[in-house]
Write a protein that holds these residues in place. Structure first.
Motif, PDB file in Angstrom:
ATOM      1  N   VAL A  14       0.880  -1.182   0.081  1.00 28.79           N
ATOM      2  CA  VAL A  14       0.175   0.037   0.007  1.00 28.79           C
ATOM      3  C   VAL A  14       1.036   1.267   0.076  1.00 28.79           C
ATOM      4  CG1 VAL A  14      -1.630   1.285   1.496  1.00 28.79           C
ATOM      5  CG2 VAL A  14      -2.128  -1.106   1.246  1.00 28.79           C
ATOM      6  N   ALA A  15       1.742   1.348   0.948  1.00 29.63           N
ATOM      7  CA  ALA A  15       2.777   2.468   0.999  1.00 29.63           C
ATOM      8  C   ALA A  15       3.545   2.588  -0.495  1.00 29.63           C
ATOM      9  CB  ALA A  15       3.819   2.210   1.756  1.00 29.63           C
ATOM     10  N   ALA A  16       4.013   1.528  -1.311  1.00 27.34           N
ATOM     11  CA  ALA A  16       4.545   1.551  -2.474  1.00 27.34           C
ATOM     12  C   ALA A  16       3.782   2.287  -3.443  1.00 27.34           C
ATOM     13  CB  ALA A  16       5.195   0.203  -2.825  1.00 27.34           C
ATOM     14  N   VAL A  17       2.276   1.593  -3.457  1.00 27.31           N
ATOM     15  CA  VAL A  17       1.552   2.081  -4.278  1.00 27.31           C
ATOM     16  C   VAL A  17       1.265   3.726  -4.196  1.00 27.31           C
ATOM     17  CG1 VAL A  17      -0.942   2.185  -5.018  1.00 27.31           C
ATOM     18  CG2 VAL A  17       0.435   0.065  -4.841  1.00 27.31           C
ATOM     19  N   ALA A  18       0.922   4.091  -2.815  1.00 27.20           N
ATOM     20  CA  ALA A  18       0.909   5.506  -2.690  1.00 27.20           C
ATOM     21  C   ALA A  18       1.916   6.210  -3.019  1.00 27.20           C
ATOM     22  CB  ALA A  18       0.454   5.609  -1.232  1.00 27.20           C
ATOM     23  N   LEU A  19       3.370   5.913  -2.606  1.00 25.06           N
ATOM     24  CA  LEU A  19       4.648   6.649  -3.216  1.00 25.06           C
ATOM     25  C   LEU A  19       4.681   6.673  -4.610  1.00 25.06           C
ATOM     26  CD1 LEU A  19       6.814   5.577  -0.196  1.00 25.06           C
ATOM     27  CD2 LEU A  19       5.442   7.871  -0.536  1.00 25.06           C
ATOM     28  N   ALA A  20       4.355   5.609  -5.256  1.00 25.85           N
ATOM     29  CA  ALA A  20       4.598   5.634  -6.710  1.00 25.85           C
ATOM     30  C   ALA A  20       3.638   6.461  -7.469  1.00 25.85           C
ATOM     31  CB  ALA A  20       4.421   4.157  -7.214  1.00 25.85           C
ATOM     32  N   GLY A  21       2.525   6.694  -6.917  1.00 27.56           N
ATOM     33  CA  GLY A  21       1.333   7.519  -7.214  1.00 27.56           C
ATOM     34  C   GLY A  21       1.997   8.976  -7.344  1.00 27.56           C
ATOM     35  N   VAL A  36       7.180  13.044   1.926  1.00 24.73           N
ATOM     36  CA  VAL A  36       6.012  12.280   2.491  1.00 24.73           C
ATOM     37  C   VAL A  36       6.106  12.148   3.671  1.00 24.73           C
ATOM     38  CG1 VAL A  36       4.803  10.189   2.120  1.00 24.73           C
ATOM     39  CG2 VAL A  36       6.196  10.868   0.124  1.00 24.73           C
ATOM     40  N   ALA A  37       4.900  12.429   4.474  1.00 26.03           N
ATOM     41  CA  ALA A  37       4.730  12.155   5.839  1.00 26.03           C
ATOM     42  C   ALA A  37       4.135  10.943   6.295  1.00 26.03           C
ATOM     43  CB  ALA A  37       3.959  13.255   6.484  1.00 26.03           C
ATOM     44  N   LEU A  38       4.508  10.124   6.838  1.00 28.75           N
ATOM     45  CA  LEU A  38       3.944   8.914   7.395  1.00 28.75           C
ATOM     46  C   LEU A  38       3.489   9.256   8.930  1.00 28.75           C
ATOM     47  CD1 LEU A  38       2.864   6.057   6.964  1.00 28.75           C
ATOM     48  CD2 LEU A  38       5.082   5.221   8.279  1.00 28.75           C
ATOM     49  N   ILE A  39       2.013   9.600   9.115  1.00 29.92           N
ATOM     50  CA  ILE A  39       1.693   9.930  10.552  1.00 29.92           C
ATOM     51  C   ILE A  39       1.325   8.495  11.221  1.00 29.92           C
ATOM     52  CG2 ILE A  39      -0.306  10.937  11.693  1.00 29.92           C
ATOM     53  CD1 ILE A  39      -0.640  12.736   9.270  1.00 29.92           C
ATOM     54  N   ILE A  40       2.314   8.372  12.423  1.00 29.71           N
ATOM     55  CA  ILE A  40       2.303   7.279  13.006  1.00 29.71           C
ATOM     56  C   ILE A  40       1.011   7.089  13.982  1.00 29.71           C
ATOM     57  CG2 ILE A  40       3.524   5.757  14.670  1.00 29.71           C
ATOM     58  CD1 ILE A  40       4.849   6.073  12.052  1.00 29.71           C
ATOM     59  N   ALA A  41       0.177   5.908  13.926  1.00 27.07           N
ATOM     60  CA  ALA A  41      -0.989   5.664  14.744  1.00 27.07           C
ATOM     61  C   ALA A  41      -0.643   5.726  16.258  1.00 27.07           C
ATOM     62  CB  ALA A  41      -1.641   4.270  14.339  1.00 27.07           C
ATOM     63  N   GLN A  42      -1.612   5.807  17.125  1.00 22.89           N
ATOM     64  CA  GLN A  42      -1.783   5.939  18.374  1.00 22.89           C
ATOM     65  C   GLN A  42      -0.805   4.621  18.929  1.00 22.89           C
ATOM     66  OE1 GLN A  42      -3.415   8.409  20.126  1.00 22.89           O
ATOM     67  NE2 GLN A  42      -2.373   8.106  21.936  1.00 22.89           N
ATOM     68  N   LEU A  62      10.116   4.449  -0.102  1.00 25.87           N
ATOM     69  CA  LEU A  62      10.973   5.521   0.014  1.00 25.87           C
ATOM     70  C   LEU A  62      12.103   5.169  -0.868  1.00 25.87           C
ATOM     71  CD1 LEU A  62      10.642   7.460   2.954  1.00 25.87           C
ATOM     72  CD2 LEU A  62       9.636   8.067   1.033  1.00 25.87           C
ATOM     73  N   ALA A  63      12.815   4.045  -0.491  1.00 24.94           N
ATOM     74  CA  ALA A  63      14.202   3.616  -1.132  1.00 24.94           C
ATOM     75  C   ALA A  63      13.885   3.382  -2.550  1.00 24.94           C
ATOM     76  CB  ALA A  63      14.760   2.470  -0.243  1.00 24.94           C
ATOM     77  N   SER A  64      12.832   2.366  -2.591  1.00 28.43           N
ATOM     78  CA  SER A  64      12.524   2.170  -4.344  1.00 28.43           C
ATOM     79  C   SER A  64      11.843   3.186  -4.866  1.00 28.43           C
ATOM     80  CB  SER A  64      11.534   0.821  -4.087  1.00 28.43           C
ATOM     81  OG  SER A  64      10.236   1.231  -3.588  1.00 28.43           O
ATOM     82  N   THR A  65      11.330   4.176  -4.568  1.00 26.16           N
ATOM     83  CA  THR A  65      11.042   5.327  -5.238  1.00 26.16           C
ATOM     84  C   THR A  65      11.960   6.498  -5.547  1.00 26.16           C
ATOM     85  OG1 THR A  65       9.770   6.338  -3.599  1.00 26.16           O
ATOM     86  CG2 THR A  65       8.403   4.794  -4.933  1.00 26.16           C
ATOM     87  N   GLY A  66      12.726   6.385  -4.462  1.00 27.12           N
ATOM     88  CA  GLY A  66      13.749   7.502  -4.361  1.00 27.12           C
ATOM     89  C   GLY A  66      13.041   8.972  -3.842  1.00 27.12           C
ATOM     90  N   LEU A  67      12.017   8.923  -3.292  1.00 26.03           N
ATOM     91  CA  LEU A  67      11.371   9.793  -2.645  1.00 26.03           C
ATOM     92  C   LEU A  67      12.160   9.994  -1.173  1.00 26.03           C
ATOM     93  CD1 LEU A  67       7.744   9.410  -3.613  1.00 26.03           C
ATOM     94  CD2 LEU A  67       9.180  11.263  -4.509  1.00 26.03           C
ATOM     95  N   THR A  68      11.640  11.171  -0.628  1.00 28.14           N
ATOM     96  CA  THR A  68      11.946  11.276   0.747  1.00 28.14           C
ATOM     97  C   THR A  68      11.003  11.405   1.512  1.00 28.14           C
ATOM     98  OG1 THR A  68      12.231  13.689   0.613  1.00 28.14           O
ATOM     99  CG2 THR A  68      14.148  12.599   0.054  1.00 28.14           C
ATOM    100  N   GLY A  69      10.773  11.177   2.879  1.00 29.55           N
ATOM    101  CA  GLY A  69      10.039  11.195   3.767  1.00 29.55           C
ATOM    102  C   GLY A  69      10.172  11.024   5.245  1.00 29.55           C
ATOM    103  N   SER A  70       9.495  11.217   6.031  1.00 29.03           N
ATOM    104  CA  SER A  70       9.684  11.021   7.451  1.00 29.03           C
ATOM    105  C   SER A  70       8.235  10.741   8.263  1.00 29.03           C
ATOM    106  CB  SER A  70      10.389  12.132   8.121  1.00 29.03           C
ATOM    107  OG  SER A  70       9.513  13.363   8.012  1.00 29.03           O
ATOM    108  N   PRO A  71       8.724  10.127   9.325  1.00 31.59           N
ATOM    109  CA  PRO A  71       7.493   9.603  10.230  1.00 31.59           C
ATOM    110  C   PRO A  71       7.113  10.745  11.110  1.00 31.59           C
ATOM    111  CG  PRO A  71       9.544   8.964  11.018  1.00 31.59           C
ATOM    112  CD  PRO A  71       9.980   9.362  10.086  1.00 31.59           C
ATOM    113  N   VAL A  72       5.769  10.961  11.488  1.00 30.40           N
ATOM    114  CA  VAL A  72       5.171  11.965  12.370  1.00 30.40           C
ATOM    115  C   VAL A  72       4.582  11.545  13.472  1.00 30.40           C
ATOM    116  CG1 VAL A  72       3.749  14.107  12.381  1.00 30.40           C
ATOM    117  CG2 VAL A  72       4.988  13.586  10.537  1.00 30.40           C
TER     118      VAL A  72
END
Length: 123
Positions: A14-21, A36-42, A62-72
């Motif tokens: 799911v993450a790969a598809v979202a990031l690939a889009g 990209v921000a990954l909002i971490i659940a409770q 992120l590694a496979s798409t070359g994008l950057t991001g961080s957890p929030v």
């Protein structure tokens, strides 16, 4: 395949598809693609379960798409949903992926104010 492996593969996919889009957007180039921000659940990172598996999949995507991001993370992601989403939307992010299932209504409310921001909810 055990349940943990299945869940990891699902979240990773799911993450790969979202990031690939995001990475395949017609106007996007490597230079102007926003992080990209990954909002971490409770429960947060270190739960040795859902959040940790999703974060591992996020890093892999992120590694496979070359994008950057961080957890929030937030000590009260449910209570601070609007503030977290507003902050991500006003910041440098181009996509916010929420792992917290209670964020559907806040995402709907915030998304209209930020038409150039993309949102996804997993869970």
């Amino acid at each position: 395949m055990n349940r943990l492996t299945t869940r990891f593969l699902t979240v990773s996919a799911v993450a790969a598809v979202a990031l690939a889009g995001v990475s395949l957007a017609p106007s996007a180039s490597a230079a102007d693609t926003k992080p990209v921000a990954l909002i971490i659940a409770q429960g947060g990172l270190g739960d040795q379960s859902y959040n940790d598996l999703a974060y591992a999949g996020f890093k892999s995507a992120l590694a496979s798409t070359g994008l950057t991001g961080s957890p929030v993370e937030s000590p009260d992601v449910v209570g601070q949903a609007n503030q977290i989403l507003e902050s991500a939307s006003k910041g440098d992010y181009g996509l916010a992926i929420s792992l917290e299932y209670t964020m559907a209504d806040p995402i709907t409310a915030i998304a209209g104010k930020y038409p150039n921001m993309a949102y996804a909810e997993i869970n």
